[in-house]
Scaffold this motif. Structure first.
Motif, PDB file in Angstrom:
ATOM      1  N   ILE A 273      28.432 -42.880 -17.076  1.00 45.03           N
ATOM      2  CA  ILE A 273      27.934 -43.842 -18.067  1.00 45.03           C
ATOM      3  C   ILE A 273      28.305 -45.266 -17.644  1.00 45.03           C
ATOM      4  CG2 ILE A 273      28.225 -44.653 -20.445  1.00 45.03           C
ATOM      5  CD1 ILE A 273      28.612 -41.686 -21.236  1.00 45.03           C
ATOM      6  N   ASN A 277      25.528 -47.856 -15.682  1.00 47.12           N
ATOM      7  CA  ASN A 277      25.165 -49.103 -16.365  1.00 47.12           C
ATOM      8  C   ASN A 277      25.560 -50.332 -15.560  1.00 47.12           C
ATOM      9  OD1 ASN A 277      23.950 -47.968 -18.653  1.00 47.12           O
ATOM     10  ND2 ASN A 277      25.908 -47.697 -19.686  1.00 47.12           N
ATOM     11  N   HIS A 297      22.373 -41.978 -18.517  1.00 47.08           N
ATOM     12  CA  HIS A 297      21.861 -41.105 -19.575  1.00 47.08           C
ATOM     13  C   HIS A 297      22.230 -39.644 -19.338  1.00 47.08           C
ATOM     14  CE1 HIS A 297      19.597 -43.889 -22.099  1.00 47.08           C
ATOM     15  NE2 HIS A 297      19.289 -44.544 -20.994  1.00 47.08           N
ATOM     16  N   TYR A 300      25.492 -39.248 -20.997  1.00 41.47           N
ATOM     17  CA  TYR A 300      25.381 -39.035 -22.453  1.00 41.47           C
ATOM     18  C   TYR A 300      25.003 -37.590 -22.760  1.00 41.47           C
ATOM     19  CZ  TYR A 300      24.900 -44.169 -22.419  1.00 41.47           C
ATOM     20  OH  TYR A 300      25.084 -45.504 -22.216  1.00 41.47           O
ATOM     21  N   LYS A 382      21.402 -41.147 -29.405  1.00 39.36           N
ATOM     22  CA  LYS A 382      22.804 -41.395 -29.080  1.00 39.36           C
ATOM     23  C   LYS A 382      23.702 -41.126 -30.290  1.00 39.36           C
ATOM     24  CE  LYS A 382      22.206 -44.705 -25.317  1.00 39.36           C
ATOM     25  NZ  LYS A 382      22.332 -46.111 -24.883  1.00 39.36           N
ATOM     26  N   SER A 405      28.395 -47.356 -23.299  1.00 38.79           N
ATOM     27  CA  SER A 405      26.957 -47.501 -23.550  1.00 38.79           C
ATOM     28  C   SER A 405      26.563 -48.956 -23.801  1.00 38.79           C
ATOM     29  CB  SER A 405      26.536 -46.631 -24.734  1.00 38.79           C
ATOM     30  OG  SER A 405      27.010 -47.162 -25.950  1.00 38.79           O
TER      31      SER A 405
END
Length: 462
Positions: A273, A277, A297, A300, A382, A405
């Motif tokens: 994650i 990002n 993702h 997640y 989410k 996130s």
């Protein structure tokens, strides 16, 4: 009779197989004429998705091959979601239908996904994974638009083979410790004190991490996504990701995950994650940015396995649906260009709202949803994941994942800035998405609006 029930249970696969056979026959009979391949492929996928949804809504359940292949409402619903996501992907793939092998390979990969989602043993799981993956290696190369495609396909093939070898090693150790190849043996091994069983679980997890591009097993994704054509990248980012994660949910079942396995299941996805990002912020290629976004993702989605068993399928299925729709929406709305490298530049999106307002709005909606901004479906997806993780008692991991996130908001909003708040790039692509791409955009948009307005109803159906 059992053979009738078996035929009904495998209706989605039968429709896909019929489509494959017909497409091969058309290719042999009329190798020059390709106009009919798109309608044939669409019909096969639509019939397969409709059959899966109908059987699921009727609560159909049957073990066509006891101990190896079975269907239930959840498995059939998972197939319906994946097959439905393939429809807009097919619509944006019109340019790739100049290659006769393209539709056959894509339907073959979908057949593997369907097998994967009904697996009751590691034999069927392995068969489904390979049928899903092998055609995609060829698709990355067949649908090439730039010289790097061959290198990307090779990296994907090598690391995909590594995942296969790792899975087989884990399965062999699991068989040695339990004497069974049933998926239920994996669930039992999760809490086993036996060292061999624990090593087997770790190896199987690593294989799934490789397939889903979890850090540090993610190296193939950026190159493969960038080297493939837009529809193939959309397929890998949605269908392949969905197949792997929904298969992982079937593998774990409803068995609660306890420490130390829970730590392994949380730490690497958490790193994914954060790293996904952060790395996406530096990208100047739209597809590489989506690749790193997909790495985040995937983190997640694996987090969902920490949650309570009863809510895992619901959380992952909703997330896969929302994430897949938004990815396809973004790819369908990209301005077309014969020069694939030029089309892929993020600078190409500067001032897009001034020349193609609809395309800019669609990409903007997709980016905001992927960032998890309410009221878009990505936020609801989410929320479901983190709610289940907290309910299972892993509050610290949920908080860390939520903080990670927020890092993704920057690069998604950077795309929105390019679309609406930047001067138009002088060398930007001037073309508008074609009619089929617009149709794919409308399909994704309408479904996204529906699940945003009626999320409770959609969740209840899962």
């Amino acid at each position: 009779m059992s053979w009738i029930d078996s035929a009904i249970a495998m209706l989605p696969e039968h429709f896909l197989l019929a489509g494959i056979v017909i497409l091969i026959a058309v290719e042999i009979a009329a190798p020059v004429r390709k106009q009919g391949t798109l309608p044939l492929s669409l019909l096969a996928v639509i019939f397969a998705a409709t059959a899966a949804a109908w059987l699921s809504s009727n609560g159909f359940a049957f073990a066509a091959f006891a101990g190896h292949y079975s269907v239930d409402p959840s498995a059939l619903l998972a197939k319906a979601i994946v097959l439905a996501l393939a429809v807009p992907v097919l619509l944006i793939a019109r340019d790739d239908y100049e290659q006769g092998a393209f539709p056959v390979l894509l339907l073959s990969s979908l057949y593997g996904v369907c097998l994967l989602l009904s697996a009751d043993s590691f034999l069927t799981l392995f068969l489904g994974l390979e049928l899903m993956s092998l055609p995609v290696y060829a698709l990355v190369l067949l649908a090439f638009r730039r010289p790097q495609s061959a290198e990307a396909a090779l990296k994907y093939l090598v690391l995909g083979g590594t995942a296969t070898a790792t899975l087989l090693m884990g399965v062999s150790l699991l068989y040695g410790s339990s004497g069974s190849l049933a998926l239920s043996a994996f669930a039992s091994a999760l809490s086993s004190p036996d060292t061999m069983a624990n090593v087997a679980v770790v190896l199987v997890l690593v294989a799934f991490f490789l397939k889903a591009a979890i850090v540090p097993f993610h190296a193939w994704a950026p190159d493969a996504y960038e080297g493939a054509s837009v529809p193939v990248t959309a397929y890998m980012a949605t269908i392949i990701k969905a197949g792997v994660l929904l298969a992982a949910v079937r593998l774990f079942g409803t068995t609660p995950v306890t420490r130390p396995m829970a730590d392994l299941l949380a730490i690497l996805p958490l790193i994914s994650i954060v790293w996904g990002n952060l790395a996406a912020m530096r990208q100047q290629s739209f597809r590489r940015m989506i690749a790193y976004s997909s790495i985040a993702h995937a983190g997640y989605l694996f987090y969902a396995l920490l949650g309570e068993g009863a809510g895992r399928f619901q959380a992952v299925a909703f997330y896969v649906l929302a994430y897949g729709l938004m990815n396809v929406l973004a790819f369908a709305s990209l301005p077309p260009d014969p020069n694939d490298a030029a089309r892929d530049r993020l600078d190409n999106l500067r001032g897009l709202f001034h020349r193609e307002p609809f395309a800019a709005l669609m990409i903007g909606i997709a980016m905001l949803s992927l960032a998890g901004i309410p009221p878009f479906p990505g936020f609801i997806a989410k929320f479901l994941i983190f709610k289940n993780v907290i309910a299972a008692g892993f509050t610290l991991y949920a908080v860390l994942g939520l903080v990670g996130s927020y890092l993704g908001i920057y690069f998604y909003l950077r795309v929105v800035q390019y679309l609406f708040m930047s001067a138009e790039e002088p060398t930007a692509v001037q073309g508008a998405p074609g009619r089929l791409a617009l149709g794919a955009s409308f399909i994704c948009l309408l479904v996204a609006i529906a699940i945003s307005v009626f999320p409770g109803w959609v969740i209840d159906q899962l």
